[in-house]
Motif scaffolding. Structure first.
Motif, mmCIF file in Angstrom:
data_model
loop_
_atom_site.group_PDB
_atom_site.id
_atom_site.type_symbol
_atom_site.label_atom_id
_atom_site.label_comp_id
_atom_site.label_asym_id
_atom_site.label_seq_id
_atom_site.Cartn_x
_atom_site.Cartn_y
_atom_site.Cartn_z
ATOM 1 N N TYR A 1 5.854 2.444 -1.306
ATOM 2 C CA TYR A 1 4.583 2.236 -2.369
ATOM 3 C C TYR A 1 4.284 0.865 -2.321
ATOM 4 O O TYR A 1 2.939 0.177 -2.437
ATOM 5 C CB TYR A 1 5.050 2.578 -3.941
ATOM 6 N N THR A 2 5.492 -0.032 -1.831
ATOM 7 C CA THR A 2 4.854 -1.572 -1.780
ATOM 8 C C THR A 2 4.104 -1.705 -0.335
ATOM 9 O O THR A 2 3.082 -2.475 -0.430
ATOM 10 C CB THR A 2 6.268 -2.131 -1.609
ATOM 11 N N THR A 3 4.560 -0.816 0.596
ATOM 12 C CA THR A 3 3.671 -0.972 1.770
ATOM 13 C C THR A 3 2.031 -0.641 1.409
ATOM 14 O O THR A 3 1.143 -1.235 1.775
ATOM 15 C CB THR A 3 4.110 0.125 2.829
ATOM 16 N N MET A 4 2.031 0.628 0.437
ATOM 17 C CA MET A 4 0.521 1.085 0.167
ATOM 18 C C MET A 4 -0.046 -0.012 -0.570
ATOM 19 O O MET A 4 -1.336 -0.201 -0.537
ATOM 20 C CB MET A 4 0.767 2.110 -0.588
ATOM 21 N N TYR B 1 -2.710 9.024 -6.161
ATOM 22 C CA TYR B 1 -3.329 8.403 -5.369
ATOM 23 C C TYR B 1 -3.959 9.248 -4.357
ATOM 24 O O TYR B 1 -5.129 9.223 -3.972
ATOM 25 C CB TYR B 1 -2.214 7.308 -4.606
ATOM 26 N N ILE B 2 -3.112 10.124 -3.594
ATOM 27 C CA ILE B 2 -3.691 11.224 -2.723
ATOM 28 C C ILE B 2 -4.634 11.885 -3.177
ATOM 29 O O ILE B 2 -5.872 12.182 -2.548
ATOM 30 C CB ILE B 2 -2.305 12.021 -2.131
ATOM 31 N N ALA B 3 -4.499 12.320 -4.483
ATOM 32 C CA ALA B 3 -5.814 13.188 -4.951
ATOM 33 C C ALA B 3 -6.960 12.222 -5.303
ATOM 34 O O ALA B 3 -7.900 12.584 -4.972
ATOM 35 C CB ALA B 3 -5.315 13.732 -6.396
ATOM 36 N N ALA C 1 -2.709 2.541 3.939
ATOM 37 C CA ALA C 1 -2.337 2.915 2.613
ATOM 38 C C ALA C 1 -2.359 4.323 2.570
ATOM 39 O O ALA C 1 -1.497 4.944 2.163
ATOM 40 C CB ALA C 1 -3.269 2.066 1.786
ATOM 41 N N GLN C 2 -3.356 4.953 3.278
ATOM 42 C CA GLN C 2 -3.512 6.417 3.064
ATOM 43 C C GLN C 2 -2.575 7.076 3.902
ATOM 44 O O GLN C 2 -2.160 8.201 3.511
ATOM 45 C CB GLN C 2 -5.266 6.916 3.327
ATOM 46 N N SER C 3 -2.223 6.427 5.003
ATOM 47 C CA SER C 3 -1.019 7.329 5.786
ATOM 48 C C SER C 3 0.337 7.157 5.316
ATOM 49 O O SER C 3 1.164 8.029 5.673
ATOM 50 C CB SER C 3 -1.061 6.424 7.210
ATOM 51 N N ALA C 4 0.625 5.945 4.397
ATOM 52 C CA ALA C 4 1.868 5.728 3.666
ATOM 53 C C ALA C 4 2.146 6.540 2.510
ATOM 54 O O ALA C 4 3.134 6.813 2.624
ATOM 55 C CB ALA C 4 1.937 4.327 3.600
ATOM 56 N N ALA C 5 1.064 6.943 2.077
ATOM 57 C CA ALA C 5 1.307 7.893 1.023
ATOM 58 C C ALA C 5 1.883 9.190 0.919
ATOM 59 O O ALA C 5 3.154 9.107 0.024
ATOM 60 C CB ALA C 5 -0.210 7.846 0.116
ATOM 61 N N GLY D 1 -13.701 6.735 -2.150
ATOM 62 C CA GLY D 1 -12.233 7.234 -2.607
ATOM 63 C C GLY D 1 -11.303 6.360 -2.102
ATOM 64 O O GLY D 1 -10.416 5.886 -2.933
ATOM 65 N N ALA D 2 -11.514 5.465 -1.075
ATOM 66 C CA ALA D 2 -10.581 4.565 -0.460
ATOM 67 C C ALA D 2 -10.383 3.555 -1.558
ATOM 68 O O ALA D 2 -9.387 2.859 -1.654
ATOM 69 C CB ALA D 2 -10.725 4.205 0.842
ATOM 70 N N ARG D 3 -11.463 3.111 -1.971
ATOM 71 C CA ARG D 3 -11.640 1.706 -2.920
ATOM 72 C C ARG D 3 -11.025 2.097 -4.075
ATOM 73 O O ARG D 3 -9.913 1.484 -4.763
ATOM 74 C CB ARG D 3 -13.046 1.636 -3.383
ATOM 75 N N ALA D 4 -11.285 3.434 -5.065
ATOM 76 C CA ALA D 4 -10.663 3.728 -6.074
ATOM 77 C C ALA D 4 -9.032 4.077 -5.890
ATOM 78 O O ALA D 4 -8.259 3.658 -6.768
ATOM 79 C CB ALA D 4 -11.198 5.316 -6.491
ATOM 80 N N GLY D 5 -8.751 4.601 -4.505
ATOM 81 C CA GLY D 5 -7.236 4.547 -4.340
ATOM 82 C C GLY D 5 -6.603 3.358 -4.440
ATOM 83 O O GLY D 5 -5.532 3.163 -4.911
ATOM 84 N N ALA D 6 -7.255 2.236 -3.639
ATOM 85 C CA ALA D 6 -6.445 0.941 -3.569
ATOM 86 C C ALA D 6 -6.379 0.436 -4.993
ATOM 87 O O ALA D 6 -5.347 -0.306 -5.248
ATOM 88 C CB ALA D 6 -7.604 0.220 -2.905
#
Lengths: 243, 52
Positions: free
Chosen positions: A71-74, A142-144, A93-97, A155-160
């Motif tokens: 999660y810290t990586t993300m 986060y993934i959803a 981040a999306q790959s680490a989740a 989507g990337a922005r909201a997830g970040a």
């Protein structure tokens, strides 16, 4: 979709770096797992109180460390993506989740399987267990969220943003055993004080932790490379649709 | 010897499922990650192959 690849600082360089490092991570993970599992299951002694259930620790603790580390990586990758508009941060981040979510599930399941014989219950709404369950929901949320938008950029922005805001849960998990009166035991390994574990049990734990870390790196590299390729495919499809 | 090992001091019902669940989730992650990369690379090769 303006996120074409050139905005990456160095996707090609990242791909070359990832390709070079990947075999070492994968090979290292395989060796560490072989040695770690042998030490954990065969060579190390049972605990004088917990008997052989102590062997569950060799998968439970490294998985929990990786759940927090993931999660810290993300969160770090998301911060880079938000602050420096660096698309590669989002892809990392999306790959680490999913990897982090997987390790969190392992930590929860192995913890429950350890709790039943040792505490007499699979689950208790203890500060540590509850905050790790929240960690799992943050991963899944986060993934959803990332996939909830037509435009991957939004989507990337909201997830970040969720990854960053959610990071507050990591110290809560870490210090839950100190702040609240928890059934879960406090940390037995601290880099500063002498770890309160006998070497015969500490060694397998550290080897398994190395194995988990190397496997995390291997999986992350694989998924980031795949994400870059998929990004390129989307760009090509976009270009052909316009062309 | 083998029987003792498998019994895990009477805790076999907890130790083996813990390791089983761990290896299952890790295998899932490994397979999905490798397959995802392969699929993307094949698709890319096909697309870029047809373009040149």
């Amino acid at each position: 979709m303006t996120g074409s690849l050139h905005r990456f600082a160095n996707p090609a360089r990242f791909q070359r770096l990832a390709r070079a490092v990947l075999p070492w991570c994968a090979g290292g993970a395989a060796v560490a797992f072989a040695l770690g599992l042998y030490l954990a299951l065969v060579a190390s002694p049972p605990d004088y109180q917990q008997g052989d259930t102590v062997r569950i620790m060799y998968v439970h603790v490294p998985a929990a460390w990786m759940a927090l580390g993931g999660y810290t990586t993300m969160a770090l990758a998301s911060a880079v993506a938000l602050i420096w508009r660096h698309r590669l941060g989002d892809l990392i981040a999306q790959s680490a989740a999913p990897i982090g979510a997987g390790f969190t599930i392992i930590a929860l399941v192995t913890g429950m399987l350890w709790g039943q014989p040792m505490w007499g219950t699979f689950w208790v709404w203890d500060a540590r267990l509850t905050s790790v369950l929240v960690l799992l929901f943050l991963y899944l949320g986060y993934i959803a969220l990332v996939h909830a938008f037509d435009d991957p950029e939004r989507g990337a922005r909201a997830g970040a943003i969720l990854a960053l805001v959610g990071w507050i849960n990591v110290p809560i998990v870490k210090f839950s055993v100190d702040w609240w009166n928890t059934l879960h035991q406090p940390a037995s390994i601290s880099r500063f004080a002498k770890p309160a574990i006998h070497p015969s049990i500490l060694t397998p734990l550290l080897v398994m932790a190395a194995a988990f870390m190397l496997l995390f790196a291997t999986l992350l590299l694989l998924r980031v490379r795949a994400a870059i390729v998929e990004h390129r495919l989307r760009t090509l499809a976009m270009a052909r649709a316009r062309g | 010897m083998m029987k003792e090992f498998l019994e895990m001091g009477g805790y076999a019902a907890f130790v083996w499922p813990a390791y089983g669940a761990t290896l299952f989730v890790l295998a899932l992650l490994i397979v999905d990650s490798v397959r995802r990369l392969k699929r993307g690379q094949d698709e890319l090769a096909r697309l870029e192959g047809s373009e040149e």
